[in-house]
Write a protein that holds these residues in place. Structure first.
Motif, PDB file in Angstrom:
ATOM      1  N   LEU A  13       0.829  -1.200   0.000  1.00 21.15           N
ATOM      2  CA  LEU A  13       0.000   0.000   0.000  1.00 21.15           C
ATOM      3  C   LEU A  13       0.866   1.254   0.000  1.00 21.15           C
ATOM      4  CD1 LEU A  13      -2.625   1.575   0.207  1.00 21.15           C
ATOM      5  CD2 LEU A  13      -2.609   1.157   2.690  1.00 21.15           C
ATOM      6  N   GLU A  14       1.894   1.265   0.833  1.00 23.34           N
ATOM      7  CA  GLU A  14       2.766   2.438   0.870  1.00 23.34           C
ATOM      8  C   GLU A  14       3.503   2.604  -0.453  1.00 23.34           C
ATOM      9  OE1 GLU A  14       3.996   5.875   2.810  1.00 23.34           O
ATOM     10  OE2 GLU A  14       2.499   4.365   3.385  1.00 23.34           O
ATOM     11  N   ALA A  15       3.895   1.489  -1.059  1.00 24.88           N
ATOM     12  CA  ALA A  15       4.548   1.561  -2.363  1.00 24.88           C
ATOM     13  C   ALA A  15       3.616   2.181  -3.397  1.00 24.88           C
ATOM     14  CB  ALA A  15       4.983   0.161  -2.797  1.00 24.88           C
ATOM     15  N   LYS A  16       2.359   1.767  -3.391  1.00 22.87           N
ATOM     16  CA  LYS A  16       1.384   2.345  -4.323  1.00 22.87           C
ATOM     17  C   LYS A  16       1.220   3.843  -4.080  1.00 22.87           C
ATOM     18  CE  LYS A  16      -1.541  -1.741  -5.085  1.00 22.87           C
ATOM     19  NZ  LYS A  16      -2.900  -2.302  -4.862  1.00 22.87           N
ATOM     20  N   ARG A  17       1.169   4.234  -2.808  1.00 22.14           N
ATOM     21  CA  ARG A  17       1.012   5.648  -2.490  1.00 22.14           C
ATOM     22  C   ARG A  17       2.194   6.455  -3.023  1.00 22.14           C
ATOM     23  NH1 ARG A  17      -0.909   5.085   3.860  1.00 22.14           N
ATOM     24  NH2 ARG A  17      -3.123   4.700   3.462  1.00 22.14           N
TER      25      ARG A  17
ATOM     26  N   CYS B 238      11.934   4.730  -4.377  1.00 23.08           N
ATOM     27  CA  CYS B 238      10.824   4.123  -3.641  1.00 23.08           C
ATOM     28  C   CYS B 238      11.315   2.889  -2.878  1.00 23.08           C
ATOM     29  CB  CYS B 238       9.697   3.740  -4.590  1.00 23.08           C
ATOM     30  SG  CYS B 238       8.827   5.136  -5.337  1.00 23.08           S
ATOM     31  N   ALA B 239      12.144   2.097  -3.537  1.00 20.54           N
ATOM     32  CA  ALA B 239      12.696   0.903  -2.894  1.00 20.54           C
ATOM     33  C   ALA B 239      13.494   1.286  -1.656  1.00 20.54           C
ATOM     34  CB  ALA B 239      13.567   0.137  -3.883  1.00 20.54           C
ATOM     35  N   GLN B 240      14.317   2.322  -1.757  1.00 22.43           N
ATOM     36  CA  GLN B 240      15.102   2.777  -0.613  1.00 22.43           C
ATOM     37  C   GLN B 240      14.209   3.260   0.515  1.00 22.43           C
ATOM     38  OE1 GLN B 240      17.769   5.752  -2.124  1.00 22.43           O
ATOM     39  NE2 GLN B 240      18.934   4.309  -3.374  1.00 22.43           N
TER      40      GLN B 240
ATOM     41  N   ASN C 119      14.944  -6.318  -5.774  1.00 19.04           N
ATOM     42  CA  ASN C 119      14.190  -6.985  -4.710  1.00 19.04           C
ATOM     43  C   ASN C 119      12.822  -6.343  -4.526  1.00 19.04           C
ATOM     44  OD1 ASN C 119      16.164  -8.868  -4.062  1.00 19.04           O
ATOM     45  ND2 ASN C 119      17.145  -7.546  -2.559  1.00 19.04           N
ATOM     46  N   PHE C 120      12.786  -5.023  -4.586  1.00 12.12           N
ATOM     47  CA  PHE C 120      11.524  -4.311  -4.463  1.00 12.12           C
ATOM     48  C   PHE C 120      10.577  -4.663  -5.605  1.00 12.12           C
ATOM     49  CE2 PHE C 120       9.170  -0.372  -5.732  1.00 12.12           C
ATOM     50  CZ  PHE C 120       8.202  -0.437  -4.744  1.00 12.12           C
ATOM     51  N   THR C 121      11.100  -4.696  -6.828  1.00  9.77           N
ATOM     52  CA  THR C 121      10.270  -5.022  -7.992  1.00  9.77           C
ATOM     53  C   THR C 121       9.680  -6.412  -7.862  1.00  9.77           C
ATOM     54  OG1 THR C 121      11.514  -3.545  -9.450  1.00  9.77           O
ATOM     55  CG2 THR C 121      10.290  -5.350 -10.491  1.00  9.77           C
ATOM     56  N   THR C 122      10.496  -7.378  -7.422  1.00  8.25           N
ATOM     57  CA  THR C 122      10.008  -8.750  -7.237  1.00  8.25           C
ATOM     58  C   THR C 122       8.901  -8.796  -6.192  1.00  8.25           C
ATOM     59  OG1 THR C 122      12.158  -9.682  -7.834  1.00  8.25           O
ATOM     60  CG2 THR C 122      10.660 -11.084  -6.579  1.00  8.25           C
ATOM     61  N   PHE C 123       9.126  -8.090  -5.080  1.00  6.74           N
ATOM     62  CA  PHE C 123       8.128  -8.046  -4.005  1.00  6.74           C
ATOM     63  C   PHE C 123       6.837  -7.396  -4.494  1.00  6.74           C
ATOM     64  CE2 PHE C 123       6.090  -5.517  -0.691  1.00  6.74           C
ATOM     65  CZ  PHE C 123       5.847  -6.471   0.289  1.00  6.74           C
ATOM     66  N   PHE C 124       6.948  -6.272  -5.157  1.00  7.80           N
ATOM     67  CA  PHE C 124       5.760  -5.543  -5.611  1.00  7.80           C
ATOM     68  C   PHE C 124       4.991  -6.351  -6.650  1.00  7.80           C
ATOM     69  CE2 PHE C 124       3.388  -2.420  -8.057  1.00  7.80           C
ATOM     70  CZ  PHE C 124       2.884  -1.571  -7.075  1.00  7.80           C
ATOM     71  N   GLN C 125       5.685  -6.971  -7.552  1.00  8.38           N
ATOM     72  CA  GLN C 125       5.012  -7.759  -8.591  1.00  8.38           C
ATOM     73  C   GLN C 125       4.317  -8.971  -7.986  1.00  8.38           C
ATOM     74  OE1 GLN C 125       7.406  -8.434 -12.022  1.00  8.38           O
ATOM     75  NE2 GLN C 125       5.833  -9.584 -13.111  1.00  8.38           N
ATOM     76  N   ARG C 126       4.918  -9.562  -6.966  1.00 11.24           N
ATOM     77  CA  ARG C 126       4.275 -10.689  -6.290  1.00 11.24           C
ATOM     78  C   ARG C 126       2.977 -10.250  -5.625  1.00 11.24           C
ATOM     79  NH1 ARG C 126       8.378 -12.263  -3.442  1.00 11.24           N
ATOM     80  NH2 ARG C 126       7.780 -11.256  -1.469  1.00 11.24           N
ATOM     81  N   GLY C 127       2.934  -9.009  -5.125  1.00 11.27           N
ATOM     82  CA  GLY C 127       1.751  -8.526  -4.419  1.00 11.27           C
ATOM     83  C   GLY C 127       0.678  -7.956  -5.314  1.00 11.27           C
ATOM     84  N   THR C 128       1.063  -7.467  -6.508  1.00 10.02           N
ATOM     85  CA  THR C 128       0.086  -6.784  -7.365  1.00 10.02           C
ATOM     86  C   THR C 128      -0.079  -7.424  -8.738  1.00 10.02           C
ATOM     87  OG1 THR C 128       1.728  -5.291  -8.341  1.00 10.02           O
ATOM     88  CG2 THR C 128       0.707  -4.600  -6.266  1.00 10.02           C
ATOM     89  N   GLY C 129       0.869  -8.278  -9.113  1.00  9.26           N
ATOM     90  CA  GLY C 129       0.804  -8.878 -10.437  1.00  9.26           C
ATOM     91  C   GLY C 129       1.484  -8.054 -11.509  1.00  9.26           C
ATOM     92  N   LYS C 130       2.027  -6.884 -11.119  1.00  8.92           N
ATOM     93  CA  LYS C 130       2.677  -6.006 -12.087  1.00  8.92           C
ATOM     94  C   LYS C 130       3.937  -5.409 -11.470  1.00  8.92           C
ATOM     95  CE  LYS C 130      -1.679  -4.581 -14.252  1.00  8.92           C
ATOM     96  NZ  LYS C 130      -2.573  -3.439 -14.552  1.00  8.92           N
ATOM     97  N   PRO C 131       4.964  -5.151 -12.277  1.00  6.09           N
ATOM     98  CA  PRO C 131       6.130  -4.437 -11.752  1.00  6.09           C
ATOM     99  C   PRO C 131       5.761  -2.986 -11.445  1.00  6.09           C
ATOM    100  CG  PRO C 131       6.355  -4.788 -14.115  1.00  6.09           C
ATOM    101  CD  PRO C 131       5.143  -5.557 -13.684  1.00  6.09           C
TER     102      PRO C 131
END
Length: 261
Positions: free
Chosen positions: A207-211, A223-225, A234-246
């Motif tokens: 959610l914070e990443a989306k914001r 954003c990753a930092q 690592n951030f891209t992998t995490f975000f894509q796992r949670g949302t389905g998109k990089p």
């Protein structure tokens, strides 16, 4: 108040926005969810949420803005829960009482503006508390006693997550500060939210990443930092796992839902 239509642009206030819909219909976007608004609805935007008033030209009702700390401590309520809905509906018999409470608050505030020496912050604070207690979802007033233990555990975990999610990404990190083991945190979180402790933590980070992606122009690496990831990959992998998109794809596609067309 808004001749230039600024309300239609994404906002991330550091204060509370509480609105009651007395009449009309419209819609509102909060944290990338669209909510239809109608008579009797309550909108509560907590500090840090990204939102915009997407279609409220036909909506009327009181709007209250207040800083964190101005409202007296009312204990844990859905209004403070960042995972709770930004909108809910009041029962028909409660709606006129809520509007009456808002009118009382507005009358005292107007008097304080006109005659400053009669201003009473304490009175305004308690009138705001009365309004909040009136508009809270019904189940908040009489919580089930059987879930008290789970609520206590989850409350401590949620508070710790809110304080540390940008640096601590594992549930084990929270066992030390809460005093509960992973199993206890997972049971309590599942009882309160329907998901386990790790998924709750991951959802908060996403959610914070989306914001950040929607409301700032920060590059993905920054954003990753901000969110405590060692590198952008690592951030891209995490975000894509949670949302389905990089992140970059989500920013150019899904984030548009939070921006005016």
């Amino acid at each position: 108040m808004d001749g230039k239509g600024a309300r239609t642009r994404p906002q991330r206030p550091d204060f509370h926005v509480l609105a009651l819909v007395a009449s009309g219909r419209g819609s509102h976007i909060a944290d990338f969810e669209t909510y239809l608004l109608g008579e009797g609805d309550v909108v509560w935007i907590r500090p840090g949420m990204v939102h915009r008033w997407s279609d409220v030209d036909g909506v009327d009702g009181p709007l209250v803005l207040f800083r964190p700390g101005f409202l007296p401590d009312l204990g844990p309520t859905p209004a403070w829960d960042l995972s709770a809905s930004a909108t809910w509906h009041l029962a028909p018999q409660v709606q006129p009482l809520a509007l009456l409470a808002a009118d009382h608050l507005r009358g005292e505030h107007d008097l304080a503006v006109r005659v400053p020496h009669l201003a009473s912050p304490a009175l305004l604070s308690h009138l705001l508390a009365a309004l909040v207690l009136r508009v809270l979802p019904g189940e908040a007033a009489t919580p089930a006693v059987s879930g008290r233990r789970h609520r206590e555990v989850f409350g401590r975990y949620q508070a710790a997550v809110e304080e540390h999610f940008m640096e601590w990404h594992q549930v084990a990190d929270y066992t030390r500060v809460t005093g509960y083991d992973r199993r206890t945190l997972t049971r309590a979180t599942c009882a309160a939210t329907g998901v386990g402790a790790k998924e709750f933590l991951d959802q908060r980070i996403v959610l914070e990443a989306k914001r950040l992606l929607a409301h700032t122009d920060l590059p993905v690496s920054r954003c990753a930092q901000r969110l405590g990831f060692r590198d952008a990959a690592n951030f891209t992998t995490f975000f894509q796992r949670g949302t389905g998109k990089p992140p970059s794809t989500w920013r150019t596609a899904d984030a548009r839902a939070a921006r005016p067309s």
